[in-house]
Design an enzyme around this catalytic site. Structure first.
Site, PDB file in Angstrom:
ATOM      1  N   ASP A 248      31.340 -15.774 -21.304  1.00 11.96           N
ATOM      2  CA  ASP A 248      31.612 -15.342 -19.935  1.00 11.96           C
ATOM      3  C   ASP A 248      33.042 -14.866 -19.767  1.00 11.96           C
ATOM      4  OD1 ASP A 248      32.812 -17.857 -19.697  1.00 11.96           O
ATOM      5  OD2 ASP A 248      30.938 -18.726 -18.968  1.00 11.96           O
ATOM      6  N   LYS A 270      30.781 -12.670 -14.616  1.00  6.11           N
ATOM      7  CA  LYS A 270      30.773 -11.747 -13.485  1.00  6.11           C
ATOM      8  C   LYS A 270      31.542 -10.487 -13.838  1.00  6.11           C
ATOM      9  CE  LYS A 270      31.997 -13.962  -9.728  1.00  6.11           C
ATOM     10  NZ  LYS A 270      32.498 -14.416  -8.457  1.00  6.11           N
ATOM     11  N   MET A 383      40.747 -23.228  -9.918  1.00  8.18           N
ATOM     12  CA  MET A 383      40.079 -22.350  -8.947  1.00  8.18           C
ATOM     13  C   MET A 383      40.681 -22.495  -7.547  1.00  8.18           C
ATOM     14  SD  MET A 383      36.175 -22.959 -10.234  1.00  8.18           S
ATOM     15  CE  MET A 383      36.353 -24.624 -10.829  1.00  8.18           C
TER      16      MET A 383
END
Ligand code: SAH
Length: 459
Positions: A248, A270, A383
């Site tokens: 990823d 993504k 995050m």
């Protein structure tokens, strides 16, 4: 890649060396190792070449180079001290599409002679594309120490079994797995310690016992925070033996370069403006591939068990009875802390460290602020960039001084690492006014003050 690496068969084929001195004799020696049919062009010969000539090992054209001499040659090396001659050799060779090397003159070379580690039939060739032959030599010296002399014998033994193994396993994937098991088994040690007969018998036995049916496996591998140097040995080994890599966004390009060249790559992260593959689908992809008999490397940024959803992935694997192993790695907090010179704990300033996710749910960062807002501890927010305003506000509201130092580390451990230092009151404004690239990590606590004194990496 400026040059395409390959191994060239020159056994009994004509090769031309222009020049008769010391350098020429070294190049001729190399060509003779590969059993080439060598002709040397030079008005005179040095002692070594003279001797090889008298023994009939090489042919000699006494005189200057002239273009018709390249007729039929498959490779040419020029090492005269006359620039015009070297140039003429180069031009003639290029015109006739014959590979040519002019020693110490990269511009006149269509091929490079690499630094060679000879454990025939195992040969390693190293090149820096002409940029630094010394570096290539140093690297070769290092390889000399990690590739025992016995590797040549091991390669020869494997070669002698090639046909038998091919007959036994019709499927190339089964053959590869057989060899990987063999070469990483005690058989290699037997060869290194001179027990050739035992090694041979062990391979014969394994051929009889080997099971045609291969079961797949999933390796849940942590790839660390970005710098490929921070990978574990096991991560690297599994990345190089997996049939499929499922990666990823957080796994850097440099790390992907270290995966097996011919592995299938499935990207599940993504892309800009697109959604990531949903977690449930990733779980199912892993199960499906493993059930097809593949060795699947699920490569994740940092450590798979720290905000990596690794637990969910192996839960599905366990339920489906797919074998798996988890390879831990350096998590972003450790990488960022070390490379930014911010110890996560310190006898004087911080007795504990907490990793929390600052990922917002429905516009709020849902955390136990009371527990987090204490002196003498370090809090690392993963995050947390989007929620930076809420984070700072809540930490102040729950009792931390506005002046508590905060570090924001961007792309930790990579060449684009940047460290932004502020305090709880001013960090949100600093973020607004700076061009910050994800991923980022936020470190809150007195230890941040040590950054100035302890950072060695650029910031
Ligand atoms: N399993 C990972 C974390 C995945 S969550 C680990 O152990 O590191 C993703 C978050 O990790 C990012 O939003 C960011 O906060 C952090 N992160 C990952 N790599 C980072 C890096 N190189 N520099 C700064 N933060 C990073």
């Amino acid at each position: 890649m400026d040059y395409f690496p390959l191994f060239y068969q020159i056994k009994n084929r004509p090769c031309l060396v222009v020049g008769g001195g010391e350098v020429a004799s070294r190049k001729v020696a190399l060509l003779l190792k590969a059993n080439a049919d060598v002709t040397v062009v030079s008005p005179e010969l040095g002692a070594t070449l003279e001797q090889w000539k008298s023994e009939g090992t090489i042919k000699h054209i006494a005189g200057k180079f002239s273009p018709e001499q390249i007729e039929g040659q498959v490779l040419i090396i020029a090492c005269t001290d006359d620039e015009a001659t070297n140039k003429l050799v180069h031009e003639t060779a290029v015109k006739n599409n014959i590979p040519v090397n002019v020693v110490d003159n990269p511009k006149l070379c269509t091929f490079i002679v690499p630094s060679i580690l000879d454990r025939s039939p195992l040969v390693a060739a190293i090149s820096t594309g002409g940029a630094s032959p010394v570096l290539a030599r140093l690297l070769r010296a290092r390889l000399e120490t990690v590739i025992p002399a016995g590797y040549g014998k091991l390669a020869a033994l494997a070669g002698s079994f090639r046909d038998k193994v091919k007959q036994r396993f019709s499927n190339p994937a089964d053959r590869r797995i057989f060899w990987e098991n063999m070469l990483q088994s005690p058989i290699a040690e037997m060869v290194f310690s001179g027990k050739d007969k035992e090694a041979k018998e062990a391979i014969e036995k394994a051929l009889v016992d080997a099971d045609e049916v291969t079961t797949g496996e999933v390796y849940l591998v942590g790839a660390g925070p970005g710098d490929p140097d921070l990978l574990t040995f096991r991560a690297l080994r599994l990345m190089q033996q997996a049939d499929v890599i499922v990666n990823d966004r957080l796994v850097s390009k440099e790390i992907m370069e270290l995966c097996r060249r011919d592995a299938e790559i499935i990207y599940v992260g993504k892309e800009r403006d697109k959604h990531a593959v949903p977690q449930e689908d990733i779980n199912q992809i892993l199960v499906r591939l493993a059930k097809e008999g593949k060795r699947v490397c699920r490569l994740k940024g940092g450590d798979p068990f720290i905000f990596g959803r690794g637990g969910e992935e192996i839960e599905t694997l366990a339920a489906e009875q797919v074998p798996f192993q988890v390879v831990p790695a350096i998590t972003a907090a450790s990488g960022a802390a070390s490379y930014a010179g911010i110890p996560l704990t310190h006898r004087d300033y911080s007795q504990s460290v907490t990793f929390v996710t600052g990922n917002r749910k429905d516009g709020t960062v849902d955390l136990n602020w009371k527990a987090l807002a204490h002196k003498n501890q370090t809090i690392v927010f993963y995050m947390g960039l989007m929620g930076i305003e809420i984070i700072c506000k809540q930490m102040i509201a729950h009792g931390l001084p506005e002046t508590t130092p905060v570090a924001l580390v961007q792309k930790a451990t990579t060449p684009e690492q940047k460290v932004f230092i502020a305090d709880l009151a001013s960090m949100p404004d600093l973020v607004k006014s700076s061009d910050i690239q994800p991923p980022t990590l936020i470190i809150v606590g007195e230890v941040v003050n040590l950054h100035k004194k302890l950072s060695w990496f650029h910031s």
